[in-house]
Design a protein around this motif. Structure first.
Motif, PDB file in Angstrom:
ATOM      1  N   GLY A 133       8.822  -4.425  30.446  1.00  0.00           N
ATOM      2  CA  GLY A 133      10.162  -4.049  30.878  1.00  0.00           C
ATOM      3  C   GLY A 133      11.203  -5.142  30.887  1.00  0.00           C
ATOM      4  N   GLY A 134      12.405  -4.711  31.275  1.00  0.00           N
ATOM      5  CA  GLY A 134      13.602  -5.521  31.113  1.00  0.00           C
ATOM      6  C   GLY A 134      13.713  -6.739  32.007  1.00  0.00           C
ATOM      7  N   SER A 135      13.106  -6.709  33.200  1.00  0.00           N
ATOM      8  CA  SER A 135      13.290  -7.854  34.107  1.00  0.00           C
ATOM      9  C   SER A 135      12.682  -9.113  33.500  1.00  0.00           C
ATOM     10  CB  SER A 135      12.689  -7.561  35.477  1.00  0.00           C
ATOM     11  OG  SER A 135      11.304  -7.358  35.387  1.00  0.00           O
ATOM     12  N   HIS A 190      16.252  -5.812  39.985  1.00  0.00           N
ATOM     13  CA  HIS A 190      16.397  -5.259  38.633  1.00  0.00           C
ATOM     14  C   HIS A 190      16.459  -3.741  38.591  1.00  0.00           C
ATOM     15  CE1 HIS A 190      16.231  -8.761  35.961  1.00  0.00           C
ATOM     16  NE2 HIS A 190      15.577  -9.331  36.956  1.00  0.00           N
ATOM     17  N   GLY A 191      15.840  -3.060  39.528  1.00  0.00           N
ATOM     18  CA  GLY A 191      15.894  -1.595  39.399  1.00  0.00           C
ATOM     19  C   GLY A 191      14.938  -0.893  40.335  1.00  0.00           C
ATOM     20  N   THR A 192      13.771  -0.541  39.824  1.00  0.00           N
ATOM     21  CA  THR A 192      12.862   0.281  40.626  1.00  0.00           C
ATOM     22  C   THR A 192      12.284  -0.483  41.817  1.00  0.00           C
ATOM     23  OG1 THR A 192      11.145  -0.235  39.006  1.00  0.00           O
ATOM     24  CG2 THR A 192      12.194   1.918  38.815  1.00  0.00           C
ATOM     25  N   ASP A 193      12.453  -1.811  41.845  1.00  0.00           N
ATOM     26  CA  ASP A 193      12.060  -2.551  43.059  1.00  0.00           C
ATOM     27  C   ASP A 193      12.906  -2.080  44.252  1.00  0.00           C
ATOM     28  OD1 ASP A 193      14.233  -3.685  41.716  1.00  0.00           O
ATOM     29  OD2 ASP A 193      13.657  -5.764  42.078  1.00  0.00           O
ATOM     30  N   ILE A 194      14.088  -1.514  43.946  1.00  0.00           N
ATOM     31  CA  ILE A 194      14.992  -1.024  44.988  1.00  0.00           C
ATOM     32  C   ILE A 194      15.008   0.502  45.026  1.00  0.00           C
ATOM     33  CG2 ILE A 194      17.496  -0.854  45.550  1.00  0.00           C
ATOM     34  CD1 ILE A 194      16.055  -3.578  46.231  1.00  0.00           C
ATOM     35  N   PRO A 208      25.515  -8.950  35.705  1.00  0.00           N
ATOM     36  CA  PRO A 208      24.945  -7.945  34.800  1.00  0.00           C
ATOM     37  C   PRO A 208      23.962  -8.526  33.793  1.00  0.00           C
ATOM     38  CG  PRO A 208      27.217  -8.429  34.200  1.00  0.00           C
ATOM     39  CD  PRO A 208      26.947  -9.189  35.470  1.00  0.00           C
ATOM     40  N   ASN A 209      23.211  -7.664  33.165  1.00  0.00           N
ATOM     41  CA  ASN A 209      22.383  -8.065  32.017  1.00  0.00           C
ATOM     42  C   ASN A 209      23.330  -8.601  30.937  1.00  0.00           C
ATOM     43  OD1 ASN A 209      19.854  -5.382  32.021  1.00  0.00           O
ATOM     44  ND2 ASN A 209      20.214  -7.050  33.435  1.00  0.00           N
ATOM     45  N   PHE A 210      22.778  -9.380  30.040  1.00  0.00           N
ATOM     46  CA  PHE A 210      23.624 -10.039  29.030  1.00  0.00           C
ATOM     47  C   PHE A 210      22.950  -9.967  27.666  1.00  0.00           C
ATOM     48  CE2 PHE A 210      20.948 -12.832  31.520  1.00  0.00           C
ATOM     49  CZ  PHE A 210      20.134 -13.373  30.551  1.00  0.00           C
ATOM     50  N   VAL A 232      10.252   7.540  34.365  1.00  0.00           N
ATOM     51  CA  VAL A 232      11.700   7.429  34.632  1.00  0.00           C
ATOM     52  C   VAL A 232      12.535   7.446  33.358  1.00  0.00           C
ATOM     53  CG1 VAL A 232      11.726   6.224  36.870  1.00  0.00           C
ATOM     54  CG2 VAL A 232      11.584   4.896  34.781  1.00  0.00           C
ATOM     55  N   LYS A 233      11.934   7.161  32.231  1.00  0.00           N
ATOM     56  CA  LYS A 233      12.696   7.118  30.969  1.00  0.00           C
ATOM     57  C   LYS A 233      12.902   8.503  30.355  1.00  0.00           C
ATOM     58  CE  LYS A 233      12.873   2.624  31.043  1.00  0.00           C
ATOM     59  NZ  LYS A 233      14.121   1.860  31.137  1.00  0.00           N
ATOM     60  N   ARG A 234      12.125   9.490  30.815  1.00  0.00           N
ATOM     61  CA  ARG A 234      12.221  10.876  30.317  1.00  0.00           C
ATOM     62  C   ARG A 234      12.184  10.943  28.788  1.00  0.00           C
ATOM     63  NH1 ARG A 234      14.384  14.845  34.346  1.00  0.00           N
ATOM     64  NH2 ARG A 234      14.856  16.144  32.536  1.00  0.00           N
ATOM     65  N   SER A 254      19.030   1.097  36.371  1.00  0.00           N
ATOM     66  CA  SER A 254      19.988   0.310  37.148  1.00  0.00           C
ATOM     67  C   SER A 254      21.044  -0.304  36.250  1.00  0.00           C
ATOM     68  CB  SER A 254      19.267  -0.784  37.913  1.00  0.00           C
ATOM     69  OG  SER A 254      18.697  -1.681  36.998  1.00  0.00           O
ATOM     70  N   PHE A 255      20.704  -0.559  34.999  1.00  0.00           N
ATOM     71  CA  PHE A 255      21.672  -1.108  34.043  1.00  0.00           C
ATOM     72  C   PHE A 255      21.472  -0.428  32.684  1.00  0.00           C
ATOM     73  CE2 PHE A 255      23.121  -3.958  30.756  1.00  0.00           C
ATOM     74  CZ  PHE A 255      24.327  -4.436  31.230  1.00  0.00           C
ATOM     75  N   GLY A 256      20.297  -0.671  32.079  1.00  0.00           N
ATOM     76  CA  GLY A 256      20.022  -0.107  30.755  1.00  0.00           C
ATOM     77  C   GLY A 256      20.171  -1.158  29.678  1.00  0.00           C
ATOM     78  N   LEU A 257      19.323  -2.196  29.770  1.00  0.00           N
ATOM     79  CA  LEU A 257      19.400  -3.301  28.811  1.00  0.00           C
ATOM     80  C   LEU A 257      19.255  -2.809  27.370  1.00  0.00           C
ATOM     81  CD1 LEU A 257      19.524  -6.342  28.243  1.00  0.00           C
ATOM     82  CD2 LEU A 257      17.059  -6.462  28.670  1.00  0.00           C
TER      83      LEU A 257
HETATM   84  O1  GMT Z   1      13.026  -1.441  37.507  1.00  0.00           O
HETATM   85  C1  GMT Z   1      12.285  -1.129  36.592  1.00  0.00           C
HETATM   86  O2  GMT Z   1      11.927  -0.017  36.325  1.00  0.00           O
HETATM   87  C2  GMT Z   1      11.753  -2.180  35.757  1.00  0.00           C
HETATM   88  C3  GMT Z   1      12.802  -3.130  35.392  1.00  0.00           C
HETATM   89  C4  GMT Z   1      12.019  -4.108  34.638  1.00  0.00           C
HETATM   90  O3  GMT Z   1      11.549  -4.989  35.246  1.00  0.00           O
HETATM   91  O4  GMT Z   1      11.827  -3.889  33.469  1.00  0.00           O
HETATM   92  O5  GMT Z   1      13.849  -2.564  34.599  1.00  0.00           O
HETATM   93  C5  GMT Z   1      15.122  -2.659  35.148  1.00  0.00           C
HETATM   94  O6  GMT Z   1      15.610  -3.917  34.778  1.00  0.00           O
HETATM   95  C6  GMT Z   1      16.342  -4.030  33.564  1.00  0.00           C
HETATM   96  C7  GMT Z   1      16.813  -5.470  33.445  1.00  0.00           C
HETATM   97  O7  GMT Z   1      17.594  -5.857  34.512  1.00  0.00           O
HETATM   98  C8  GMT Z   1      17.485  -3.020  33.578  1.00  0.00           C
HETATM   99  O8  GMT Z   1      18.270  -3.156  32.415  1.00  0.00           O
HETATM  100  C9  GMT Z   1      16.866  -1.622  33.641  1.00  0.00           C
HETATM  101  O9  GMT Z   1      17.907  -0.679  33.699  1.00  0.00           O
HETATM  102  C10 GMT Z   1      16.020  -1.481  34.875  1.00  0.00           C
HETATM  103  N1  GMT Z   1      15.240  -0.242  34.786  1.00  0.00           N
HETATM  104  C11 GMT Z   1      15.412   0.754  35.681  1.00  0.00           C
HETATM  105  O10 GMT Z   1      16.238   0.694  36.586  1.00  0.00           O
HETATM  106  C12 GMT Z   1      14.548   1.950  35.501  1.00  0.00           C
END
Ligand code: GMT
Length: 374
Positions: free
Chosen positions: A12-14, A119-123, A171-173, A208-210, A282-285
């Motif tokens: 994932g994105g983090s 980053h997202g699902t942690d919250i 934000p993501n970059f 969550v990505k459907r 949370s963002f959508g990298l």
């Molecule tokens: O929160 C997650 O599901 C995993 C997280 C990760 O660690 O990959 O993804 C989140 O972090 C990315 C980078 O900051 C964001 O661009 C993604 O939108 C975010 N994913 C979700 O919120 C589902």
């Protein structure tokens, strides 16, 4: 500065954000120590100022489960002791922030600062589990600085955890020198036949990505008589269900499952539309990566996605699960080449103007500097 980057290596994105942040900070002369249980995925070339410390997890018959949080804490302690870190930067609160706090408490040295990036699902998801909620709250209250990747995630954090600490939105970059639209002649012929449009989706195929929604969108488009291929990149828990649905709807020949890939730029350069029908984002990298490669995005109107994709300018947003509307938006764009080109140009411009790496990294440097001087 000497900075310890604590991140997930592959999933994932983090991990991607942490790795690219670390590499850019190293370019700017900082010393970066990645700490994780495996080599971060995008740390694939040698760079001066970058070090990697692998967390080894002790096994013992009594431990039915791995004690990763403790093993990570031990490794951070080690790196602080021998490398004199100034900053620990935890990406994703669970369990990285809590290991950071434990480390600080054990060394008892307030000069080492902890930055936690949410980053997202942690919250939004796993952090809301009753077992984890108070731990995440504690780790936020005791971080020296908190950043979140969107305004949406910042608001959600205040709402879910009732904390008073300041949260900075960073934000993501994207590195637009790397992420840009290339010629795609050689790749396209392997993805689709000449007259087919290419829809693309990249993710880790979690619920969550459907991802099955991308199949429903494709079905609508084919039913409307438009020749199309859906190229799916990545792998994960929902892959089987996605394949099953494509078979059930009898459109499997129009779907290309490429599995995990690294050549994102090459592939995105061939895409006409990027689909992101997520239920939570949370963002959508991946949307930003697509935009930088000139691919308009059709996505669900949720979370931080509207902070990235501008409806009617760089793509279209529809209600969660409204695959019919998403298909209409795709058809609207790909059947009007003038409009598609405007959206594609807008996407490239927005990626560069708002999210270019050189504009975002100084925000992190300022946060580190303020902590060092406090
Ligand atoms: O929160 C997650 O599901 C995993 C997280 C990760 O660690 O990959 O993804 C989140 O972090 C990315 C980078 O900051 C964001 O661009 C993604 O939108 C975010 N994913 C979700 O919120 C589902």
């Amino acid at each position: 500065m000497k900075i310890g980057m604590i991140c997930y290596p592959t999933y994932g994105g983090s991990g991607i954000v942490a790795t690219e942040l670390g590499q850019e900070l190293a370019n700017r002369g900082h010393e970066i120590h990645f700490i994780s249980y495996a080599m971060p995925m995008r740390l694939d070339t040698f760079k001066d100022n970058i070090y990697y410390h692998e967390v080894e997890i002790p096994h013992y018959p009594l431990f039915e489960f791995h004690l990763y949080t403790l093993a990570l804490t031990g490794k951070i302690l080690d790196v602080i002791k021998y490398e004199n870190l100034d900053i620990i930067h935890a990406h994703y609160a669970i369990p990285h922030a809590i290991s950071g706090i434990l480390t600080k408490q054990i060394i008892g040295d307030s000069r080492v600062k902890l930055v936690t990036t949410l980053h997202g699902t942690d919250i939004t998801l796993i952090g809301m589990e009753p077992a984890f909620n108070p731990i995440v709250k504690y780790s936020l209250e005791n971080s020296d600085a908190i950043t979140s990747v969107s305004k949406y995630l910042k608001d959600k954090t205040y709402q879910n955890f009732n904390i008073e600490k300041e949260i900075s939105v960073v934000p993501n970059f994207i590195d637009t020198k790397l992420y840009k639209r290339n010629e795609c002649k050689n790749v396209k012929k392997h993805l689709s036949s000449k007259d087919e449009i290419i829809l693309m989706h990249i993710s880790n195929f979690r619920q969550v990505k459907r991802v099955p929604d991308t199949i429903l969108i494709l079905k609508e488009i084919l039913d409307a008589g438009l020749p199309a291929k859906l190229v799916l990149i990545g792998d994960g828990p929902e892959r089987n269900e996605t394949e099953r649905l494509a078979r059930e709807l009898n459109i499997i020949d129009n779907v290309k499952f490429l599995g995990k890939q690294n050549a994102f730029i090459e592939l995105l350069s061939c895409a006409d539309i990027f689909l992101l029908p997520s239920q939570s984002e949370s963002f959508g990298l991946s949307a930003l990566e697509a935009m930088a490669c000139g691919v308009p995005v059709v996505a669900s109107n949720i979370g931080g996605i509207p902070e990235v994709v501008v409806h009617g300018e760089t793509g279209y947003l529809a209600e969660l699960g409204d695959t019919k509307r998403m298909a209409k938006y795709v058809i609207d764009l790909v059947t009007n080449s003038k409009k598609w080109q405007i959206f594609s140009d807008n996407s490239i411009k927005r990626a560069a103007k708002e999210f270019e790496i050189s504009k975002i990294i100084p925000h992190y440097e300022n946060i580190y500097n303020n902590l060092m001087n406090s």
